[in-house]
Structure formats: C-alpha cells, structure tokens
Design a protein around this motif. Structure first.
Motif, PDB file in Angstrom:
ATOM      1  N   THR A  24       7.598  -7.184 -14.619  1.00 47.14           N
ATOM      2  CA  THR A  24       6.558  -6.099 -14.488  1.00 47.14           C
ATOM      3  C   THR A  24       5.832  -6.258 -15.908  1.00 47.14           C
ATOM      4  O   THR A  24       6.575  -6.577 -16.913  1.00 47.14           O
ATOM      5  CB  THR A  24       6.747  -4.758 -14.002  1.00 47.14           C
ATOM      6  OG1 THR A  24       7.751  -4.231 -14.988  1.00 47.14           O
ATOM      7  CG2 THR A  24       7.926  -5.200 -12.706  1.00 47.14           C
ATOM      8  N   GLU A  61      -1.055  -8.604  -5.458  1.00 48.50           N
ATOM      9  CA  GLU A  61       0.469  -8.159  -4.483  1.00 48.50           C
ATOM     10  C   GLU A  61       0.462  -9.168  -3.272  1.00 48.50           C
ATOM     11  O   GLU A  61       1.571  -9.549  -3.068  1.00 48.50           O
ATOM     12  CB  GLU A  61       0.153  -6.546  -3.990  1.00 48.50           C
ATOM     13  CG  GLU A  61       1.363  -6.294  -3.190  1.00 48.50           C
ATOM     14  CD  GLU A  61       1.201  -4.905  -2.921  1.00 48.50           C
ATOM     15  OE1 GLU A  61       2.162  -4.277  -2.362  1.00 48.50           O
ATOM     16  OE2 GLU A  61      -0.029  -4.347  -2.851  1.00 48.50           O
ATOM     17  N   ALA A  65       3.619 -11.536  -2.352  1.00 48.15           N
ATOM     18  CA  ALA A  65       4.340 -11.249  -1.242  1.00 48.15           C
ATOM     19  C   ALA A  65       4.413 -12.475  -0.170  1.00 48.15           C
ATOM     20  O   ALA A  65       5.385 -12.733   0.567  1.00 48.15           O
ATOM     21  CB  ALA A  65       3.802  -9.835  -0.474  1.00 48.15           C
ATOM     22  N   LYS A  97       4.003  -7.103   4.653  1.00 48.69           N
ATOM     23  CA  LYS A  97       3.669  -5.601   4.144  1.00 48.69           C
ATOM     24  C   LYS A  97       3.972  -5.443   2.702  1.00 48.69           C
ATOM     25  O   LYS A  97       4.601  -5.980   2.059  1.00 48.69           O
ATOM     26  CB  LYS A  97       4.982  -5.010   4.858  1.00 48.69           C
ATOM     27  CG  LYS A  97       4.592  -5.038   6.557  1.00 48.69           C
ATOM     28  CD  LYS A  97       5.525  -4.034   7.422  1.00 48.69           C
ATOM     29  CE  LYS A  97       5.447  -4.528   8.887  1.00 48.69           C
ATOM     30  NZ  LYS A  97       6.365  -3.550   9.617  1.00 48.69           N
ATOM     31  N   ASN A  98       3.604  -4.326   2.396  1.00 50.18           N
ATOM     32  CA  ASN A  98       3.453  -3.755   1.120  1.00 50.18           C
ATOM     33  C   ASN A  98       4.870  -2.993   0.723  1.00 50.18           C
ATOM     34  O   ASN A  98       5.726  -2.925   1.781  1.00 50.18           O
ATOM     35  CB  ASN A  98       2.236  -2.944   0.478  1.00 50.18           C
ATOM     36  CG  ASN A  98       2.137  -1.824   1.230  1.00 50.18           C
ATOM     37  OD1 ASN A  98       3.088  -1.312   1.970  1.00 50.18           O
ATOM     38  ND2 ASN A  98       0.752  -1.268   1.195  1.00 50.18           N
ATOM     39  N   LYS A  99       5.128  -2.391  -0.374  1.00 50.34           N
ATOM     40  CA  LYS A  99       6.151  -1.620  -0.646  1.00 50.34           C
ATOM     41  C   LYS A  99       6.284  -0.294   0.241  1.00 50.34           C
ATOM     42  O   LYS A  99       7.378   0.247   0.125  1.00 50.34           O
ATOM     43  CB  LYS A  99       6.135  -1.274  -2.244  1.00 50.34           C
ATOM     44  CG  LYS A  99       6.329  -2.468  -3.068  1.00 50.34           C
ATOM     45  CD  LYS A  99       6.336  -2.272  -4.850  1.00 50.34           C
ATOM     46  CE  LYS A  99       6.307  -3.543  -5.561  1.00 50.34           C
ATOM     47  NZ  LYS A  99       6.189  -2.892  -6.962  1.00 50.34           N
ATOM     48  N   GLU A 100       5.118   0.211   0.543  1.00 50.25           N
ATOM     49  CA  GLU A 100       5.212   1.241   1.222  1.00 50.25           C
ATOM     50  C   GLU A 100       5.537   0.944   2.834  1.00 50.25           C
ATOM     51  O   GLU A 100       5.385   1.628   3.807  1.00 50.25           O
ATOM     52  CB  GLU A 100       3.900   2.179   1.385  1.00 50.25           C
ATOM     53  CG  GLU A 100       3.945   2.692  -0.049  1.00 50.25           C
ATOM     54  CD  GLU A 100       3.657   1.868  -1.179  1.00 50.25           C
ATOM     55  OE1 GLU A 100       2.686   1.033  -1.201  1.00 50.25           O
ATOM     56  OE2 GLU A 100       3.984   2.012  -2.279  1.00 50.25           O
ATOM     57  N   ASN A 101       5.582  -0.334   3.096  1.00 50.09           N
ATOM     58  CA  ASN A 101       5.871  -0.941   4.460  1.00 50.09           C
ATOM     59  C   ASN A 101       4.560  -0.944   5.448  1.00 50.09           C
ATOM     60  O   ASN A 101       4.737  -0.702   6.403  1.00 50.09           O
ATOM     61  CB  ASN A 101       7.043  -0.180   5.052  1.00 50.09           C
ATOM     62  CG  ASN A 101       7.731  -1.127   6.408  1.00 50.09           C
ATOM     63  OD1 ASN A 101       7.770  -2.069   6.028  1.00 50.09           O
ATOM     64  ND2 ASN A 101       7.995  -0.222   7.630  1.00 50.09           N
ATOM     65  N   LYS A 102       3.387  -0.987   4.584  1.00 49.87           N
ATOM     66  CA  LYS A 102       2.264  -0.812   5.126  1.00 49.87           C
ATOM     67  C   LYS A 102       1.743  -2.348   5.470  1.00 49.87           C
ATOM     68  O   LYS A 102       1.888  -3.276   4.395  1.00 49.87           O
ATOM     69  CB  LYS A 102       1.247  -0.013   4.814  1.00 49.87           C
ATOM     70  CG  LYS A 102       1.604   1.606   4.931  1.00 49.87           C
ATOM     71  CD  LYS A 102       0.667   2.288   4.161  1.00 49.87           C
ATOM     72  CE  LYS A 102       0.852   3.726   4.251  1.00 49.87           C
ATOM     73  NZ  LYS A 102       0.085   4.659   3.729  1.00 49.87           N
TER      74      LYS A 102
END
Length: 252
Positions: A24, A61, A65, A97-102
């Motif tokens: 990061t 992102e 992913a 999906k992103n880190k928020e599971n969206k």
C-alpha cells in the motif's frame, strides 16, 4: 543498472519492495520515511530503466480485484487445466466485489480492455484458442504469493521444484509427481521404458497439466475444491460442504 543518483536508500527500498511484491502507499511511505517521495520514486525508476523495470503506483481497485479473481479461477481450474476461457473470464468480472462486499461495476467492454492490458503487460497469456493462463512473469514475480495463497493447490515440478502449470503428470491419481515438459524430456530422454520418478509407474507422457495452445478451455468456471486446514471434508468457496465430494460448477 544506472548508478547516478542511486543511493543505498534506493537499494534498501527496492529490496523491501521486491520482497513484498505489492504494498500500500502507506507502507511505501513508512519504508521511505522522508519528504519528496515522488522525487525519490523518479530517481528509483531512472535507475531501474536500464533493466526495463519500473516502480508503479496504482489506484484502480477494479483492475486489481479483477486480476486476483482471474488468478484464482486459473489456479483453481478443474483437473489442473490452469486456464480459463474468455467467456469464463468475463463471467468473473461480473462477480467482483469491493472490501465492503459491494458489487464493483465493470462492463463487458471494460473487462475485455483489462484482459487485453493484462496480456500486453505480460501478466497473462492468451492462447490461440482464446484461453487465458498465467505468464512466466506472473509465475516468477508472484511465486511467493501463489505458494502462500494456494498452498497444496499450486503444483511444483518434482525435478526442478519450480511451479508448473503446463506439463505432464503421473497416471496414478494419488501420485504427486508433476513435471515440466522440458524436465520430462531431459529426465526420460535415454529411458526405453520411462517410469515415474516418484512411484515407478509406467510414464506415458499423455496425462497433461494445462491445455495445449489450440485446445479451448471450458466455457464455465469449474474449480477444484479447497481442503480445510484441519484435514476435514472438502469445502467449497462459500464454506458449504459438497455431499458427494465433487467439484463446484458455476454457469458462465
């Protein structure tokens, strides 16, 4: 490598970056811990230019992913095919999906552009039949990541101990022997009746790992099952147990 303006600080930072593969921005700044980071990276890349390497910063992102999803589908491909079709690759894009599971919005056109970029940047190889597999760059630069992430799912050549995604395997299902084609050619070159170096069964060379360049990959994503760390029953990616111990198939 050019040495003008290339200091021990650059060398130490580069060693840390290579060991981590990916990091990061916060980690990179902690490693440098000084001002003018952009200038520092510019000097670093000047030194790397002569060996055709570059330290890059990315904020996408979606592409990150997507490539990780592709790697997972390729490594976990059923029957050690180690590749997926373009149809299956595009299907993976639709599940991101992103880190928020969206859900991450990625159109078919954008997914195709990213696939082209991954091939151009030599992270993936596209065969004559349109199947995507891991490139030599991925196998070398991401070797630690692949081994740590997939453990017993990734295969190593019995002779050279390097990762193998295209080659030959023993006809005995329970035998762990896997060989690169070139390693097999060298090892069996002077044998009239080749036998497996692990279990001594007859070696035909016709039981393969990976698909030939002109063989089309299945249009569906079909993954091998992961085993629990406690050695229990096989479980799927959703943690649900397969009553028959079989493979999970997802429509593409």
């Amino acid at each position: 490598m050019a040495t003008s303006g290339f200091t021990n600080t650059h060398r130490l930072f580069l060693q840390a970056a290579i060991s981590k593969r990916l990091m990061t921005e916060a980690t990179a700044l902690d490693l440098y811990s000084q001002d003018n980071f952009s200038d520092f990276v510019g000097q670093l890349n000047e030194g790397l230019n002569s060996v055709e390497l570059e330290f890059r910063r990315a904020q996408d992102e979606v592409s990150g992913a997507f490539v990780m999803a592709l790697f997972d589908a390729i490594v976990m491909a059923d029957d050690e095919a180690f590749c997926i079709s373009s149809t299956a690759a595009l299907h993976e894009a639709g599940k991101l999906k992103n880190k928020e599971n969206k859900p991450l919005a990625l159109s078919k056109k954008d997914a195709e552009s990213l696939l082209d970029r991954f091939v151009k940047d030599q992270w993936l190889i596209r065969s004559a039949a349109g199947a995507y597999s891991l490139s030599m760059r991925s196998l070398l630069e991401l070797q630690t990541y692949l081994k740590e992430t997939y453990d017993d799912q990734i295969q190593e050549c019995t002779l050279c101990m390097e990762i193998v995604t295209k080659g030959q395997r023993c006809v005995v299902a329970a035998c762990s022997c896997r060989l690169h084609n070139h390693c097999a050619g060298t090892y069996f070159g002077n044998m009239n009746k080749p036998v497996c170096p692990t279990c001594s069964s007859a070696w035909t060379g016709r039981t393969l790992i990976g698909l030939s360049d002109r063989t089309a990959a299945p249009s569906t994503v079909r993954r091998r099952r992961r085993r629990r760390e406690d050695g229990g029953a096989e479980v799927g990616e959703d943690g649900g147990q397969d009553e028959n111990g079989g493979d999970e198939e997802e429509d593409a």
